[in-house]
Design a protein around this motif. Structure first.
Motif, PDB file in Angstrom:
ATOM      1  N   VAL A   1     -12.371  12.810   1.764  1.00 53.75           N
ATOM      2  CA  VAL A   1     -12.051  11.675   2.641  1.00 53.75           C
ATOM      3  C   VAL A   1     -13.129  10.599   2.501  1.00 53.75           C
ATOM      4  N   THR A   2     -14.377  11.007   2.333  1.00 50.84           N
ATOM      5  CA  THR A   2     -15.454  10.015   2.152  1.00 50.84           C
ATOM      6  C   THR A   2     -15.184   9.172   0.911  1.00 50.84           C
ATOM      7  N   LEU A   3     -14.840   9.819  -0.193  1.00 49.39           N
ATOM      8  CA  LEU A   3     -14.552   9.063  -1.411  1.00 49.39           C
ATOM      9  C   LEU A   3     -13.294   8.210  -1.227  1.00 49.39           C
ATOM     10  N   ALA A   4     -12.343   8.719  -0.459  1.00 48.63           N
ATOM     11  CA  ALA A   4     -11.124   7.942  -0.192  1.00 48.63           C
ATOM     12  C   ALA A   4     -11.473   6.657   0.575  1.00 48.63           C
ATOM     13  N   LEU A   5     -12.312   6.795   1.600  1.00 49.67           N
ATOM     14  CA  LEU A   5     -12.657   5.620   2.413  1.00 49.67           C
ATOM     15  C   LEU A   5     -13.564   4.667   1.640  1.00 49.67           C
TER      16      LEU A   5
ATOM     17  N   PHE B   1     -17.896  20.382  -0.953  1.00 51.50           N
ATOM     18  CA  PHE B   1     -18.795  19.531  -0.155  1.00 51.50           C
ATOM     19  C   PHE B   1     -18.049  18.515   0.709  1.00 51.50           C
ATOM     20  N   SER B   2     -16.760  18.778   0.938  1.00 51.90           N
ATOM     21  CA  SER B   2     -15.968  17.937   1.863  1.00 51.90           C
ATOM     22  C   SER B   2     -16.061  16.457   1.497  1.00 51.90           C
ATOM     23  N   SER B   3     -16.026  16.162   0.214  1.00 54.54           N
ATOM     24  CA  SER B   3     -16.249  14.780  -0.220  1.00 54.54           C
ATOM     25  C   SER B   3     -14.963  13.943  -0.258  1.00 54.54           C
TER      26      SER B   3
ATOM     27  N   PRO C   1      -5.894   8.332   4.939  1.00 55.98           N
ATOM     28  CA  PRO C   1      -7.110   7.578   5.267  1.00 55.98           C
ATOM     29  C   PRO C   1      -7.409   6.453   4.281  1.00 55.98           C
ATOM     30  N   ALA C   2      -7.156   6.657   2.999  1.00 56.56           N
ATOM     31  CA  ALA C   2      -7.416   5.588   2.025  1.00 56.56           C
ATOM     32  C   ALA C   2      -6.506   4.399   2.327  1.00 56.56           C
ATOM     33  N   GLY C   3      -5.233   4.676   2.553  1.00 52.02           N
ATOM     34  CA  GLY C   3      -4.264   3.601   2.774  1.00 52.02           C
ATOM     35  C   GLY C   3      -4.534   2.822   4.046  1.00 52.02           C
TER      36      GLY C   3
ATOM     37  N   VAL D   1       0.868  -1.184   0.000  1.00 49.48           N
ATOM     38  CA  VAL D   1       0.000   0.000   0.000  1.00 49.48           C
ATOM     39  C   VAL D   1       0.897   1.223   0.000  1.00 49.48           C
ATOM     40  N   ILE D   2       0.719   2.089  -0.983  1.00 53.17           N
ATOM     41  CA  ILE D   2       1.537   3.317  -1.061  1.00 53.17           C
ATOM     42  C   ILE D   2       0.750   4.437  -0.397  1.00 53.17           C
ATOM     43  N   GLY D   3       1.233   4.931   0.762  1.00 56.55           N
ATOM     44  CA  GLY D   3       0.592   6.058   1.432  1.00 56.55           C
ATOM     45  C   GLY D   3      -0.217   5.618   2.641  1.00 56.55           C
TER      46      GLY D   3
ATOM     47  N   GLU E   1      -9.455  10.556  -8.574  1.00 57.37           N
ATOM     48  CA  GLU E   1      -9.874  11.865  -9.076  1.00 57.37           C
ATOM     49  C   GLU E   1     -10.203  12.735  -7.878  1.00 57.37           C
ATOM     50  N   PHE E   2      -9.768  13.987  -7.893  1.00 60.53           N
ATOM     51  CA  PHE E   2     -10.204  14.918  -6.852  1.00 60.53           C
ATOM     52  C   PHE E   2     -10.924  16.073  -7.507  1.00 60.53           C
ATOM     53  N   LEU E   3     -12.123  16.382  -6.963  1.00 61.46           N
ATOM     54  CA  LEU E   3     -12.989  17.362  -7.606  1.00 61.46           C
ATOM     55  C   LEU E   3     -12.748  18.753  -7.049  1.00 61.46           C
TER      56      LEU E   3
ATOM     57  N   LEU F   1     -15.732  30.664   1.409  1.00 62.07           N
ATOM     58  CA  LEU F   1     -14.842  30.412   2.542  1.00 62.07           C
ATOM     59  C   LEU F   1     -15.347  29.232   3.344  1.00 62.07           C
ATOM     60  N   TRP F   2     -14.412  28.411   3.873  1.00 64.45           N
ATOM     61  CA  TRP F   2     -14.831  27.381   4.823  1.00 64.45           C
ATOM     62  C   TRP F   2     -14.423  27.781   6.232  1.00 64.45           C
ATOM     63  N   ILE F   3     -15.242  27.370   7.185  1.00 66.15           N
ATOM     64  CA  ILE F   3     -14.909  27.522   8.605  1.00 66.15           C
ATOM     65  C   ILE F   3     -15.169  26.166   9.255  1.00 66.15           C
TER      66      ILE F   3
ATOM     67  N   VAL G   1      -6.649   4.324  -5.468  1.00 62.93           N
ATOM     68  CA  VAL G   1      -7.637   4.469  -4.401  1.00 62.93           C
ATOM     69  C   VAL G   1      -7.558   5.896  -3.847  1.00 62.93           C
ATOM     70  N   GLY G   2      -8.690   6.447  -3.396  1.00 64.18           N
ATOM     71  CA  GLY G   2      -8.692   7.767  -2.752  1.00 64.18           C
ATOM     72  C   GLY G   2      -8.316   8.858  -3.723  1.00 64.18           C
ATOM     73  N   ASN G   3      -7.577   9.838  -3.220  1.00 71.57           N
ATOM     74  CA  ASN G   3      -7.227  10.989  -4.046  1.00 71.57           C
ATOM     75  C   ASN G   3      -6.312  10.652  -5.220  1.00 71.57           C
TER      76      ASN G   3
ATOM     77  N   ASP H   1      -2.423   1.953  -4.836  1.00 70.50           N
ATOM     78  CA  ASP H   1      -1.856   3.305  -4.775  1.00 70.50           C
ATOM     79  C   ASP H   1      -2.808   4.210  -4.002  1.00 70.50           C
ATOM     80  N   CYS H   2      -2.437   4.504  -2.764  1.00 73.60           N
ATOM     81  CA  CYS H   2      -3.230   5.391  -1.897  1.00 73.60           C
ATOM     82  C   CYS H   2      -2.404   6.640  -1.616  1.00 73.60           C
ATOM     83  N   SER H   3      -1.645   7.107  -2.600  1.00 74.34           N
ATOM     84  CA  SER H   3      -0.663   8.179  -2.359  1.00 74.34           C
ATOM     85  C   SER H   3      -1.244   9.575  -2.467  1.00 74.34           C
ATOM     86  N   GLY H   4      -2.560   9.711  -2.626  1.00 72.59           N
ATOM     87  CA  GLY H   4      -3.201  11.023  -2.590  1.00 72.59           C
ATOM     88  C   GLY H   4      -2.590  11.990  -3.581  1.00 72.59           C
ATOM     89  N   TYR H   5      -2.209  13.175  -3.056  1.00 72.51           N
ATOM     90  CA  TYR H   5      -1.646  14.204  -3.933  1.00 72.51           C
ATOM     91  C   TYR H   5      -0.304  13.763  -4.535  1.00 72.51           C
ATOM     92  N   GLY H   6       0.325  12.743  -3.958  1.00 77.96           N
ATOM     93  CA  GLY H   6       1.570  12.205  -4.522  1.00 77.96           C
ATOM     94  C   GLY H   6       1.338  11.574  -5.884  1.00 77.96           C
TER      95      GLY H   6
HETATM   96  C1  LIG Z   1      -8.196  22.952  -0.298  1.00 79.24           C
HETATM   97  C2  LIG Z   1      -8.691  21.579   0.008  1.00 79.24           C
HETATM   98  C3  LIG Z   1      -9.613  21.387   1.044  1.00 79.24           C
HETATM   99  C4  LIG Z   1     -10.109  20.094   1.304  1.00 79.24           C
HETATM  100  N1  LIG Z   1     -11.046  19.937   2.289  1.00 79.24           N
HETATM  101  C5  LIG Z   1     -11.575  18.699   2.505  1.00 79.24           C
HETATM  102  C6  LIG Z   1     -12.546  18.491   3.541  1.00 79.24           C
HETATM  103  O1  LIG Z   1     -12.955  19.406   4.257  1.00 79.24           O
HETATM  104  N2  LIG Z   1     -13.028  17.233   3.707  1.00 79.24           N
HETATM  105  C7  LIG Z   1     -12.603  16.170   2.940  1.00 79.24           C
HETATM  106  O2  LIG Z   1     -13.078  15.042   3.125  1.00 79.24           O
HETATM  107  N3  LIG Z   1     -11.645  16.338   2.002  1.00 79.24           N
HETATM  108  C8  LIG Z   1     -11.135  17.560   1.759  1.00 79.24           C
HETATM  109  N4  LIG Z   1     -10.157  17.721   0.817  1.00 79.24           N
HETATM  110  C9  LIG Z   1      -9.656  16.516   0.131  1.00 79.24           C
HETATM  111  C10 LIG Z   1      -8.706  15.692   1.015  1.00 79.24           C
HETATM  112  O3  LIG Z   1      -7.547  16.443   1.283  1.00 79.24           O
HETATM  113  C11 LIG Z   1      -8.316  14.402   0.287  1.00 79.24           C
HETATM  114  O4  LIG Z   1      -9.403  13.918  -0.448  1.00 79.24           O
HETATM  115  C12 LIG Z   1      -7.869  13.286   1.242  1.00 79.24           C
HETATM  116  O5  LIG Z   1      -6.777  13.687   2.004  1.00 79.24           O
HETATM  117  C13 LIG Z   1      -7.550  12.043   0.434  1.00 79.24           C
HETATM  118  O6  LIG Z   1      -7.036  11.017   1.256  1.00 79.24           O
HETATM  119  P1  LIG Z   1      -5.998   9.970   0.674  1.00 79.24           P
HETATM  120  O7  LIG Z   1      -5.788   8.956   1.735  1.00 79.24           O
HETATM  121  O8  LIG Z   1      -6.458   9.523  -0.658  1.00 79.24           O
HETATM  122  O9  LIG Z   1      -4.668  10.809   0.404  1.00 79.24           O
HETATM  123  P2  LIG Z   1      -3.731  11.674   1.386  1.00 79.24           P
HETATM  124  O10 LIG Z   1      -4.481  12.102   2.577  1.00 79.24           O
HETATM  125  O11 LIG Z   1      -3.130  12.735   0.543  1.00 79.24           O
HETATM  126  O12 LIG Z   1      -2.618  10.641   1.848  1.00 79.24           O
HETATM  127  C14 LIG Z   1      -1.673  10.151   0.908  1.00 79.24           C
HETATM  128  C15 LIG Z   1      -0.366   9.785   1.613  1.00 79.24           C
HETATM  129  O13 LIG Z   1       0.510   9.218   0.636  1.00 79.24           O
HETATM  130  C16 LIG Z   1       1.817   9.659   0.920  1.00 79.24           C
HETATM  131  N5  LIG Z   1       2.648   9.595  -0.306  1.00 79.24           N
HETATM  132  C17 LIG Z   1       2.661  10.468  -1.351  1.00 79.24           C
HETATM  133  N6  LIG Z   1       3.584  10.096  -2.262  1.00 79.24           N
HETATM  134  C18 LIG Z   1       4.167   8.967  -1.774  1.00 79.24           C
HETATM  135  C19 LIG Z   1       5.203   8.114  -2.259  1.00 79.24           C
HETATM  136  N7  LIG Z   1       5.863   8.360  -3.411  1.00 79.24           N
HETATM  137  N8  LIG Z   1       5.545   7.027  -1.521  1.00 79.24           N
HETATM  138  C20 LIG Z   1       4.922   6.779  -0.338  1.00 79.24           C
HETATM  139  N9  LIG Z   1       3.957   7.571   0.171  1.00 79.24           N
HETATM  140  C21 LIG Z   1       3.564   8.640  -0.542  1.00 79.24           C
HETATM  141  C22 LIG Z   1       1.635  11.076   1.409  1.00 79.24           C
HETATM  142  O14 LIG Z   1       2.746  11.490   2.180  1.00 79.24           O
HETATM  143  C23 LIG Z   1       0.338  10.963   2.210  1.00 79.24           C
HETATM  144  O15 LIG Z   1       0.574  10.763   3.590  1.00 79.24           O
HETATM  145  C24 LIG Z   1      -9.658  18.990   0.540  1.00 79.24           C
HETATM  146  C25 LIG Z   1      -8.734  19.189  -0.494  1.00 79.24           C
HETATM  147  C26 LIG Z   1      -8.263  20.470  -0.769  1.00 79.24           C
HETATM  148  C27 LIG Z   1      -7.285  20.664  -1.882  1.00 79.24           C
END
Ligand SMILES: Cc1cc2nc3c(=O)[nH]c(=O)nc-3n(C[C@H](O)[C@H](O)[C@H](O)COP(=O)(O)OP(=O)(O)OC[C@H]3O[C@@H](n4cnc5c(N)ncnc54)[C@H](O)[C@@H]3O)c2cc1C
Length: 415
Positions: free
Chosen positions: A305-309, A301-303, A14-16, A9-11, A295-297, A214-216, A290-292, A159-164
């Motif tokens: 983490v829900t889509l990730a899980l 609507f704070s979707s 929450p998805a990972g 599992v990469i990452g 696709e990230f929209l 704005l979010w609060i 998996v997760g981010n 692949d649960c690496s989110g923004y990676g």
């Molecule tokens: C401005 C903004 C506001 C947001 N607000 C919300 C909100 O209020 N509610 C909500 O549900 N979502 C929100 N999101 C979306 C949320 O951030 C993501 O959807 C969520 O974090 C996805 O989880 P994930 O487990 O897929 O990825 P992540 O949480 O990004 O976790 C991925 C992990 O993979 C690791 N990784 C990356 N590259 C590698 C690599 N090469 N090797 C090993 N590990 C690696 C990272 O270090 C990270 O720890 C928001 C997004 C943005 C941009």
């Protein structure tokens, strides 16, 4: 071939961690590789009630509940003094009626520690930098914290690496998002003048008069997350300094401004630009995204983490069947299911920015039964096919906006 592990599992986001907990429960050897050291900051702090189902299924909800995170009972939308207050207790779908607002450093660490306590190895400060896929296994190259490299073999990679976006980048699976480029500027503050009681933990989304929102998001640790989302052109109209810029945007919003009148920023506002992303496919031989990493929209609507899980839960079930020797159809059993949820939220995000949803939310003639159905979408129950506002939002939302506007017109004409 005998591999080092069944699943890599990469990452450890929450998805990972949710995928890992489910696969470990099913008897597989899982290794989690995480590039950063936890706790680490990540944005995405407001959960939706449907998250609770997935955390519970993965055996992780008790660990989260012990953290005393702020209870979130709903979402309040503000525009020019008008409000639309959703309370999850009134939602159409029978599901969780609350969730949490979570500083993600604490939340993600809680999940990762709970998974490690189940006996799973998590390698922190190890980044996956290359992968190779073979007939019988996959090989991943890990960049270790001391600068050296090692390889790990696995029967499958999630692949649960989110923004990676590790596999989308390495396998050329990236596809541009359909949404225009928007950016977010955010910080955590103290001195938030919060509403009291049941309203305290609700998220606020405030439509700024000049076109941002704005979010609060209030936390139980005394801090509150505040952020602004808009086009680059909007931000360019404000001071360049990040703190001055965010303060100017907040103070000119009629709802956020008064609430944040004594706000002290706890760190210089951070900026994320062009966060929306998509992929050409969600799976391939011996891997799934998996997760981010899919696709990230948009944050509205704070979707996320829900889509990730939800995708982690689904992927782990399909993978369990495959690893037990069943023939599985990843497209039908995984990708189409995940895309149904993403596409439902896509319709709401589109309707938020084109003005359809604000027309509905801020109209006095709102129908309470329909608002309960929309509330279930905002609670994350986007797979409830008995809800017409899940199955047909592209048709239902514009129609509803026209009805509420014409009713308001009739009421004004009759007055
Ligand atoms: C401005 C903004 C506001 C947001 N607000 C919300 C909100 O209020 N509610 C909500 O549900 N979502 C929100 N999101 C979306 C949320 O951030 C993501 O959807 C969520 O974090 C996805 O989880 P994930 O487990 O897929 O990825 P992540 O949480 O990004 O976790 C991925 C992990 O993979 C690791 N990784 C990356 N590259 C590698 C690599 N090469 N090797 C090993 N590990 C690696 C990272 O270090 C990270 O720890 C928001 C997004 C943005 C941009």
């Amino acid at each position: 071939m005998k591999t080092d592990v069944d699943v890599l599992v990469i990452g450890a986001g929450p998805a990972g961690t949710v995928a890992t907990a489910l696969l470990q429960r099913d008897g597989f050897k899982v290794l989690v590789v995480e590039k950063q050291q936890f706790p680490r900051f990540v944005i995405g702090e407001s959960l939706l009630p449907h998250c609770m189902d997935f955390l519970q299924e993965a055996g992780l909800l008790d660990a989260v509940a012990k953290q005393n995170f702020m209870q979130k009972n709903g979402a309040v939308f503000h525009r020019a003094g008008g409000t639309c207050n959703f309370d999850f207790a009134t939602q159409f779908t029978s599901g969780w009626q609350f969730t949490y607002q979570v500083p993600r450093a604490d939340f993600d660490l809680t999940l990762a520690n709970a998974v490690a306590a189940k006996g799973v190895e998590i390698l922190y400060q190890h980044g996956v930098s290359a992968v190779e896929f073979h007939d019988t296994h996959a090989t991943a190259t890990l960049d270790q914290r001391d600068g050296s490299q090692r390889t790990v073999t696995a029967r499958f990679i999630l692949d649960c690496s989110g923004y990676g976006r590790v596999l989308p980048r390495l396998l050329d699976l990236e596809r541009p998002s359909d949404f225009p480029v928007r950016e977010a500027l955010f910080t955590h503050v103290t001195g938030d003048h919060r509403p009291e009681g049941r309203e305290e933990g609700k998220i606020w989304a405030c439509l700024h008069p000049e076109g941002a929102w704005l979010w609060i998001i209030p936390f139980s640790n005394g801090k509150t997350s505040v952020g602004a989302v808009a086009t680059p052109e909007f931000f360019a109209r404000y001071p360049e300094n990040p703190e001055a810029r965010l303060r100017a945007i907040i103070s000119t919003d009629p709802s956020a401004g008064p609430r944040m009148r004594d706000a002290q920023f706890t760190f210089e506002p951070r900026r994320i630009a062009g966060y929306a992303c998509a992929v050409k496919q969600l799976h391939g031989p011996r891997f799934a995204l998996v997760g981010n990493a899919t696709e990230f929209l948009d944050p509205i609507f704070s979707s996320g983490v829900t889509l990730a899980l939800a995708s982690a839960s689904r992927a782990s079930k399909v993978l369990t069947r495959e690893l037990r020797g069943e023939t599985v159809d990843w497209q039908a059993d995984y990708a189409e299911h995940v895309m149904q949820g993403i596409n439902a939220f896509r319709a709401y995000v589109t309707a938020w920015y084109d003005g359809t949803l604000p027309d509905i939310f801020f109209n006095a003639g709102r129908n309470p039964d329909i608002m309960r159905q929309i509330c279930s979408v905002l609670a994350g129950y986007v797979w409830d096919k008995s809800n017409p506002y899940v199955t047909q939002p592209q048709r239902a939302l514009p129609l509803l906006a026209r009805i509420v506007k014409s009713q308001a017109g009739l009421a004004t004409a009759g007055a």
